[in-house]
Design an enzyme around this catalytic site. Structure first.
Site, short mmCIF file in Angstrom:
data_model
loop_
_atom_site.label_atom_id
_atom_site.label_comp_id
_atom_site.label_asym_id
_atom_site.label_seq_id
_atom_site.Cartn_x
_atom_site.Cartn_y
_atom_site.Cartn_z
CG HIS A 128 -2.28 0.59 0.90
ND1 HIS A 128 -2.44 1.76 0.20
CD2 HIS A 128 -3.53 0.18 1.22
CE1 HIS A 128 -3.73 2.04 0.10
NE2 HIS A 128 -4.41 1.08 0.69
CG ASP A 151 -10.30 -4.62 -23.75
OD1 ASP A 151 -9.69 -5.70 -23.79
OD2 ASP A 151 -11.01 -4.19 -24.69
#
Length: 462
Positions: free
Chosen positions: A167, A405
């Protein structure tokens, strides 16, 4: 008896940036509360009706090349987070030998089930995410690789591309990285338009510390660092034998609108002076799920109804600070917020309305004072886990994860692997303005929870 392995390692690669950058990147005051063994895991499932051989020969070369090209722009992700002993501050170290591990797995598991909204074993999902493990030098410096990637092929059915990251960046950065990588891959490694138009910003000077919080956060960080253990991995299940499942509950646009109308009417009937005219999709949906989850998990714990329940979430600060931070800023630019109610106030008939009120108040407080009580964050969050029960929100519909995508279409499903204390949010895959909420619970809890949610949705429409 021969036992067939469900998951087979095909190959493991070390992919470095196309152009190496040797530098160090300091952590800011907003990175410090999240520095160390805090991991985020996201999985992207795609329809891919081809063999593993086809994947390795036609898709994998471009996947690796485009990753290397993307890392050239996101070079810190190939480096390591170094956490030396006090009084030294942690920092990201980038060298000429940096790389990100990309693991290729072939799996005989049920792709259709794993990529569905139905409950599936948390351990089964854990097999699809790569692992990160910290190490330690003889100088007592903890070393955390920042990112690991994995592509799991389900022959003739589908493909899962997963990321696990430390993180040192927030979800906004992760979304930026994944969309940049997928865009370059989709073009066959020739179109860099997206990443060139939205180059990551590594300038630490753009993030100001208006309340002088760094000294406080650094003190808290050193206290937290003293509890770390070498070799701790990023696994979610950690061998827990209980039958935890991960499931996704979908709220369509009409569901959200019905809940919003119902709760506003109930609020107005209470004749409170400060009844709002509008409640956000985030507030109304999270409040409904929080109340339903507490009613489910604590339905037989009447003796502990005075116990406190906490709802914790983060808000992006990039456009909320006095000096706005670029949208492409790399790092953590979050403020941490929470709401609290007694368990009995969530389990009662007015539980949903009560939950809406406290979450709405927490959001309003954040907007009026961005880092309210930030000097007490560590103490407050420790209290949450010791004295009460906590539900932590991860993800956001703003990240539009279903637009990732790589060249074989939009994801059929995007998941986040987290513990039973987490609740993941995403936009719906149909792009119709709804919300997907991911929860981890036992199989028995899930059945009860779904019945409660269906009942609540039905009431909101009456």
């Amino acid at each position: 008896m021969v036992v067939l392995r469900e998951h087979k390692l095909v190959e493991k690669f070390q992919v470095g940036p196309a152009v190496r950058t040797i530098t160090t990147l300091p952590l800011t005051f907003l990175d410090l509360p999240l520095a160390g063994p805090i991991y985020v895991r996201r999985q992207f499932f795609y329809h891919f009706p081809h063999s593993t051989l086809h994947f390795c020969e036609t898709i994998l070369p471009c996947l690796k090349t485009s990753l290397s090209q993307t890392l050239q722009h996101f070079f810190p992700l190939a480096g390591n987070l170094l956490c030396p002993p006090p009084p030294h501050k942690p920092f990201i170290h980038c060298t000429g030998d940096d790389f990100v591990t990309l693991t290729i797995i072939e799996s005989e598991a049920d792709f259709k089930n794993l990529s569905s909204n139905r409950p599936k074993s948390l351990k089964d999902l854990d097999h699809l995410v790569p692992k990160l493990t910290c190490s330690n030098t003889h100088h007592d410096t903890f070393i955390f690789p920042l990112v690991a990637l994995q592509a799991t092929v389900f022959p003739n059915h589908g493909l899962c591309i997963a990321i696990t990251y430390c993180h040192v960046m927030d979800d906004s950065c992760c979304s930026h990285f994944m969309k940049s990588w997928s865009s370059i891959c989709r073009s066959g490694g020739v179109d860099f338009t997206l990443v060139e138009k939205s180059t990551p910003c590594f300038d630490r000077e753009v993030l100001k510390d208006p309340k002088g919080l760094e000294a406080i956060f650094l003190r808290d960080y050193f206290e937290e660092r003293s509890t770390w253990k070498v070799g701790k991995t990023s696994e979610v299940s950690n061998g827990n034998s209980e039958d935890y499942v991960k499931a996704t509950i979908v709220f369509g646009r009409e569901d959200v609108e019905g809940l919003r109308r119902w709760v506003l009417n109930q609020w107005k009937r209470s004749k409170e002076f400060n009844t709002p005219q509008y409640i956000s999709k985030f507030v109304v949906t999270c409040a409904f799920v929080w109340a339903s989850l507490v009613k489910t998990r604590c339905r037989n714990d009447e003796e502990e109804d005075v116990k406190e329940e906490f709802f914790r979430f983060a808000a992006d600060c990039r456009d909320r600070l006095e000096h706005p931070v670029p949208k492409t800023y790399f790092g953590n630019c979050l403020t941490l917020c929470y709401a609290m109610l007694k368990r009995e106030d969530l389990k009662g008939e007015s539980g949903f309305v009560n939950a809406v009120k406290v979450i709405e108040r927490a959001v309003a407080d954040m907007k009026s004072e961005l880092f309210k009580d930030a000097e007490n964050w560590r103490e407050s969050f420790t209290k949450m886990f010791v004295l009460g029960s906590t539900l932590i929100v991860t993800g956001s519909p703003k990240f539009t994860v279903y637009e990732t995508d790589f060249g074989f279409g939009r994801p059929t499903k995007v998941e986040m692997a987290h513990s039973f204390k987490g609740m993941s949010l995403a936009e719906t895959g149909d792009n119709e303005g709804g919300l997907e909420i991911g929860l981890v619970c036992t199989s028995t809890e899930y059945e009860y929870l779904i019945s409660l949610i269906e009942q609540g949705l039905q009431i909101s429409k009456s």
